[in-house]
Design an enzyme around this catalytic site. Sequence first.
Site, PDB file in Angstrom:
ATOM      1  N   HIS A 146       0.815  -1.222   0.000  1.00 41.55           N
ATOM      2  CA  HIS A 146       0.000   0.000   0.000  1.00 41.55           C
ATOM      3  C   HIS A 146       0.844   1.266   0.000  1.00 41.55           C
ATOM      4  CE1 HIS A 146      -3.419  -2.590   1.934  1.00 41.55           C
ATOM      5  NE2 HIS A 146      -3.267  -2.827   0.630  1.00 41.55           N
TER       6      HIS A 146
ATOM      7  N   CYS B 121       2.961  13.941  -7.533  1.00 41.73           N
ATOM      8  CA  CYS B 121       1.904  14.793  -8.099  1.00 41.73           C
ATOM      9  C   CYS B 121       0.707  13.947  -8.524  1.00 41.73           C
ATOM     10  CB  CYS B 121       2.467  15.542  -9.320  1.00 41.73           C
ATOM     11  SG  CYS B 121       1.213  16.493 -10.172  1.00 41.73           S
TER      12      CYS B 121
ATOM     13  N   ASN C 161      -2.857 -12.672  16.143  1.00 44.66           N
ATOM     14  CA  ASN C 161      -3.795 -11.566  16.305  1.00 44.66           C
ATOM     15  C   ASN C 161      -4.566 -11.808  17.591  1.00 44.66           C
ATOM     16  OD1 ASN C 161      -6.030  -9.774  16.067  1.00 44.66           O
ATOM     17  ND2 ASN C 161      -5.765  -9.772  13.835  1.00 44.66           N
TER      18      ASN C 161
HETATM   19  C1  BV8 Z   1      -8.098  -2.292  -5.378  1.00 41.06           C
HETATM   20  C2  BV8 Z   1      -3.067   2.966   2.435  1.00 41.06           C
HETATM   21  C3  BV8 Z   1      -9.032  -2.528  -7.407  1.00 41.06           C
HETATM   22  C4  BV8 Z   1      -3.710   4.279   2.714  1.00 41.06           C
HETATM   23  C5  BV8 Z   1      -4.841   1.310   2.489  1.00 41.06           C
HETATM   24  C6  BV8 Z   1     -16.185  -3.042  -2.007  1.00 41.06           C
HETATM   25  C7  BV8 Z   1     -16.328  -1.670  -2.069  1.00 41.06           C
HETATM   26  C8  BV8 Z   1     -15.251  -0.816  -2.333  1.00 41.06           C
HETATM   27  C9  BV8 Z   1     -13.983  -1.363  -2.561  1.00 41.06           C
HETATM   28  C10 BV8 Z   1     -13.878  -2.730  -2.493  1.00 41.06           C
HETATM   29  C11 BV8 Z   1     -14.944  -3.569  -2.230  1.00 41.06           C
HETATM   30  N1  BV8 Z   1     -14.480  -4.844  -2.226  1.00 41.06           N
HETATM   31  C12 BV8 Z   1     -13.178  -4.840  -2.481  1.00 41.06           C
HETATM   32  C13 BV8 Z   1     -12.801  -3.570  -2.669  1.00 41.06           C
HETATM   33  C14 BV8 Z   1     -11.504  -3.146  -2.979  1.00 41.06           C
HETATM   34  C15 BV8 Z   1     -10.875  -2.466  -1.764  1.00 41.06           C
HETATM   35  C16 BV8 Z   1     -11.181  -3.219  -0.495  1.00 41.06           C
HETATM   36  O1  BV8 Z   1     -10.638  -4.274  -0.262  1.00 41.06           O
HETATM   37  N2  BV8 Z   1     -12.075  -2.635   0.329  1.00 41.06           N
HETATM   38  C17 BV8 Z   1     -12.445  -3.293   1.563  1.00 41.06           C
HETATM   39  C18 BV8 Z   1     -12.537  -2.270   2.690  1.00 41.06           C
HETATM   40  C19 BV8 Z   1     -13.761  -4.005   1.345  1.00 41.06           C
HETATM   41  N3  BV8 Z   1      -9.491  -2.537  -2.063  1.00 41.06           N
HETATM   42  C20 BV8 Z   1      -8.945  -1.548  -2.760  1.00 41.06           C
HETATM   43  O2  BV8 Z   1      -9.534  -0.536  -3.113  1.00 41.06           O
HETATM   44  C21 BV8 Z   1      -7.513  -1.769  -3.161  1.00 41.06           C
HETATM   45  N4  BV8 Z   1      -7.401  -1.538  -4.568  1.00 41.06           N
HETATM   46  O3  BV8 Z   1      -8.730  -3.266  -5.058  1.00 41.06           O
HETATM   47  O4  BV8 Z   1      -8.087  -1.835  -6.623  1.00 41.06           O
HETATM   48  C22 BV8 Z   1      -8.981  -2.018  -8.721  1.00 41.06           C
HETATM   49  C23 BV8 Z   1      -9.225  -2.927  -9.735  1.00 41.06           C
HETATM   50  C24 BV8 Z   1      -9.213  -2.500 -10.980  1.00 41.06           C
HETATM   51  C25 BV8 Z   1      -8.949  -1.155 -11.259  1.00 41.06           C
HETATM   52  C26 BV8 Z   1      -8.706  -0.243 -10.239  1.00 41.06           C
HETATM   53  C27 BV8 Z   1      -8.718  -0.685  -8.947  1.00 41.06           C
HETATM   54  C28 BV8 Z   1      -6.600  -0.786  -2.466  1.00 41.06           C
HETATM   55  C29 BV8 Z   1      -6.576  -1.102  -0.995  1.00 41.06           C
HETATM   56  C30 BV8 Z   1      -5.497  -0.263  -0.325  1.00 41.06           C
HETATM   57  C31 BV8 Z   1      -6.155   0.805   0.504  1.00 41.06           C
HETATM   58  N5  BV8 Z   1      -5.109   1.512   1.245  1.00 41.06           N
HETATM   59  N6  BV8 Z   1      -3.855   1.932   3.104  1.00 41.06           N
HETATM   60  C32 BV8 Z   1      -3.481   4.693   4.137  1.00 41.06           C
HETATM   61  O5  BV8 Z   1      -2.869   3.947   4.925  1.00 41.06           O
HETATM   62  O6  BV8 Z   1      -3.938   5.798   4.441  1.00 41.06           O
HETATM   63  S1  BV8 Z   1      -5.722   0.169   3.324  1.00 41.06           S
HETATM   64  C33 BV8 Z   1      -5.515   0.264   5.003  1.00 41.06           C
HETATM   65  O7  BV8 Z   1      -6.175  -0.918   5.524  1.00 41.06           O
HETATM   66  C34 BV8 Z   1      -4.097   0.127   5.543  1.00 41.06           C
HETATM   67  O8  BV8 Z   1      -3.125  -0.156   4.558  1.00 41.06           O
HETATM   68  C35 BV8 Z   1      -4.240  -1.081   6.467  1.00 41.06           C
HETATM   69  O9  BV8 Z   1      -3.065  -1.753   6.680  1.00 41.06           O
HETATM   70  C36 BV8 Z   1      -5.167  -1.862   5.664  1.00 41.06           C
HETATM   71  C37 BV8 Z   1      -5.726  -3.110   6.178  1.00 41.06           C
HETATM   72  O10 BV8 Z   1      -6.108  -2.923   7.484  1.00 41.06           O
HETATM   73  P1  BV8 Z   1      -5.277  -3.766   8.567  1.00 41.06           P
HETATM   74  O11 BV8 Z   1      -3.829  -3.527   8.325  1.00 41.06           O
HETATM   75  O12 BV8 Z   1      -5.758  -5.162   8.556  1.00 41.06           O
HETATM   76  O13 BV8 Z   1      -5.652  -2.997   9.856  1.00 41.06           O
HETATM   77  P2  BV8 Z   1      -7.009  -3.181  10.693  1.00 41.06           P
HETATM   78  O14 BV8 Z   1      -7.115  -2.026  11.628  1.00 41.06           O
HETATM   79  O15 BV8 Z   1      -8.127  -3.497   9.768  1.00 41.06           O
HETATM   80  O16 BV8 Z   1      -6.749  -4.494  11.563  1.00 41.06           O
HETATM   81  C38 BV8 Z   1      -5.753  -4.462  12.559  1.00 41.06           C
HETATM   82  C39 BV8 Z   1      -5.719  -5.859  13.122  1.00 41.06           C
HETATM   83  O17 BV8 Z   1      -4.659  -5.901  14.061  1.00 41.06           O
HETATM   84  C40 BV8 Z   1      -6.984  -6.242  13.877  1.00 41.06           C
HETATM   85  O18 BV8 Z   1      -7.399  -7.524  13.432  1.00 41.06           O
HETATM   86  C41 BV8 Z   1      -6.555  -6.277  15.342  1.00 41.06           C
HETATM   87  O19 BV8 Z   1      -7.203  -7.321  16.044  1.00 41.06           O
HETATM   88  C42 BV8 Z   1      -5.099  -6.597  15.198  1.00 41.06           C
HETATM   89  N7  BV8 Z   1      -4.277  -6.130  16.317  1.00 41.06           N
HETATM   90  C43 BV8 Z   1      -4.485  -5.063  17.142  1.00 41.06           C
HETATM   91  N8  BV8 Z   1      -3.463  -4.990  18.029  1.00 41.06           N
HETATM   92  C44 BV8 Z   1      -2.603  -6.010  17.739  1.00 41.06           C
HETATM   93  C45 BV8 Z   1      -3.113  -6.737  16.645  1.00 41.06           C
HETATM   94  N9  BV8 Z   1      -2.494  -7.805  16.128  1.00 41.06           N
HETATM   95  C46 BV8 Z   1      -1.337  -8.186  16.695  1.00 41.06           C
HETATM   96  N10 BV8 Z   1      -0.773  -7.531  17.738  1.00 41.06           N
HETATM   97  C47 BV8 Z   1      -1.380  -6.459  18.288  1.00 41.06           C
HETATM   98  N11 BV8 Z   1      -0.837  -5.815  19.323  1.00 41.06           N
HETATM   99 ZN    ZN Z   2       2.693  17.407 -11.748  1.00 43.44          ZN
END
Ligand code: BV8
Ligand code: ZN
Length: 250
Positions: free
Chosen positions: A120, A128, A215
């Site tokens: 990501h 840009c 996790n």
């Molecule tokens: C793409 C960068 C396709 C930015 C991030 C339906 C509707 C809309 C979109 C979609 C859909 N279905 C699928 C999609 C695609 C979408 C997607 O998956 N959406 C999801 C929400 C449904 N994906 C995308 O859009 C991706 N691109 O698919 O393009 C495409 C195809 C053709 C043409 C064009 C495009 C792009 C996805 C990337 C988004 N960017 N980040 C930023 O950071 O600001 S995502 C963001 O979420 C972060 O990167 C983060 O890492 C990521 C995932 O979250 P997690 O890392 O899992 O974090 P989370 O908080 O969720 O969980 C933390 C976990 O840690 C928990 O389970 C917790 O229990 C645990 N934890 C807590 N403490 C601890 C621990 N574990 C261990 N030790 C601890 N101490």
């Molecule tokens: Zn430019």
Amino acid sequence: MEDNQMDKIIEIIKKAKRVVVLTGAGVSAESGISTFRDPDGLWNKFNPMELASVNGFMSNPELVWDWYNYRRNIIGNTTPNAGHYAIAEMQDLFENFTLITQNVDRLHQNAGSKNVLELHGNIIDNHCLNCEEKFEDAIDISNKNVPICKKCGGKIRPSVVWFGEMLPAETLKKSEKMSAKADVFFSIGTSGEVYPAAGLPAIAKQNGAFVIEINPNQTSISYFMHSHFRNNSAEVLPEIVRKLKGLMYR
Ligand code: BV8
Ligand code: ZN
């Protein structure tokens, strides 16, 4: 996890030639960076689609730019935790080790991990929105104005992958290839909600890997894991590395 169960898992990991680790925001939680979906998570304060997307940025560039500067400020004051350091140590324990991260905070690199596959992007670099020219100037995180591209006058954006954006093709391809070849695949600190990253553990399992989740909570991909450590990564990873070293250097 009972000691004897832990020892069984360690035996399986020790025999692995190819190990892949996928991390999410949870591995940085113990460095003080809030995750995305936990109760105090980043997204709970803001709507992810509003902020981490091109449309979000286009409709409110100052708000999104300020949100990233808020996060840069937090990240700038954090250091890797014991979980990051343990993962960095793992890279020397196996014939072939691959670290894939969804995180943009670069704490893995700061802990010594090499060749990190950043699915990501990262929150440090900027480019840009219009002509994609890399923006090299240092960012003043207290300045709410969105910097302007010197080449075309377009708005500068953080070099993270936003929702709806393609992941870097080479990085994703390599991540899928290594996941398909893994003997052991760790899914650490990720809720398994965001695709295509969340599809990697399934690719590993379908190709014969032993898949392990670290996790403290259940996730949407827990059901197909062979084993779970329901602990914090900063606690359990150093223990796994210690036991592996103990066995390997006997
Ligand atoms: C793409 C960068 C396709 C930015 C991030 C339906 C509707 C809309 C979109 C979609 C859909 N279905 C699928 C999609 C695609 C979408 C997607 O998956 N959406 C999801 C929400 C449904 N994906 C995308 O859009 C991706 N691109 O698919 O393009 C495409 C195809 C053709 C043409 C064009 C495009 C792009 C996805 C990337 C988004 N960017 N980040 C930023 O950071 O600001 S995502 C963001 O979420 C972060 O990167 C983060 O890492 C990521 C995932 O979250 P997690 O890392 O899992 O974090 P989370 O908080 O969720 O969980 C933390 C976990 O840690 C928990 O389970 C917790 O229990 C645990 N934890 C807590 N403490 C601890 C621990 N574990 C261990 N030790 C601890 N101490
Ligand atoms: Zn430019």
